[in-house]
Design a protein around this motif. Structure first.
Motif: not given
Length: 210
Positions: A120-144
């Motif tokens: 699978l090939k994907i073209y995308a635009h990338v945005e860098k976020l600080a760990l505390d920039a989006d609490a909801v997103l951080a919870k979605q992506v963390v692998d505890k």
């Protein structure tokens, strides 16, 4: 009609190369609709199973850089049908991709399924976020359960994706996949060993009673 991924990839030099090889008509005369700017359930399932991918960026000098990213299966999260995200953990601390994305947010990802020979090939635009920039997103992506130090979050906005043919993909298997594949054989060997041991005991008893 449109072919989203190739609409981006078809630069004048690419078109010239296709013309030189006599295949330019395959793309200039494309009649279908492959916009592929929204992920479907097929891509969601595929992405959720991956434990690795390759991501390409371009530096200010024009040199490309391809980096391998790995983690637990599904560490690249599909947030919605146009958004991916992943937790970026500490590595060799060169930060080449991170720096490149600051200057140019364009990226190309390749996700491989070697056993099934799928790509699978994907073209995308990338945005860098600080760990505390989006609490909801951080919870979605963390692998505890993943033992690594998180440093940032990358959020990717889909531009277009495409599936490649399986040609030239050599099947490869992880230790876990191999172990799962040979488990029935191991179970059968254990069963035969138990049966053999039981027959040996019965034979010894019979010889002792003679």
């Amino acid at each position: 009609m449109t072919y989203g991924f190739m609409d981006i990839a078809l630069t004048p030099s690419v078109q010239a190369a296709q013309a030189e090889m006599g295949v330019d008509h395959l793309w200039s005369g494309f009649k279908g609709n492959r916009t592929f700017d929204r992920f479907t359930d097929q891509e969601a399932t595929f992405i959720a199973q991956r434990d690795t991918f390759y991501i390409a960026s371009v530096s200010e000098t024009g040199w490309p850089y391809v980096q391998h990213r790995g983690g637990p299966p599904g560490f690249l999260k599909m947030i919605d049908d146009r958004t991916l995200a992943f937790m970026d953990y500490r590595g060799n601390r060169q930060y080449i991709s991170t720096g490149n994305f600051k200057a140019n947010d364009r990226a190309c990802l390749i996700l491989m399924d070697y056993p099934r020979r799928a790509r699978l090939k994907i073209y995308a635009h990338v945005e860098k976020l600080a760990l505390d920039a989006d609490a909801v997103l951080a919870k979605q992506v963390v692998d505890k359960d993943y033992v690594a130090k998180p440093e940032r979050i990358f959020r990717l906005r889909l531009e277009a994706f495409d599936w490649n043919c399986p040609q030239h993909i050599t099947p490869r298997f992880t230790e876990e996949e191999i172990a799962k594949g040979v488990q029935p054989l191991r179970d059968r060997i254990e069963q035969l060993e138990r049966e053999n041991a039981l027959l040996q005991v019965q034979l010894e008893r019979q010889e002792g009673s003679d």
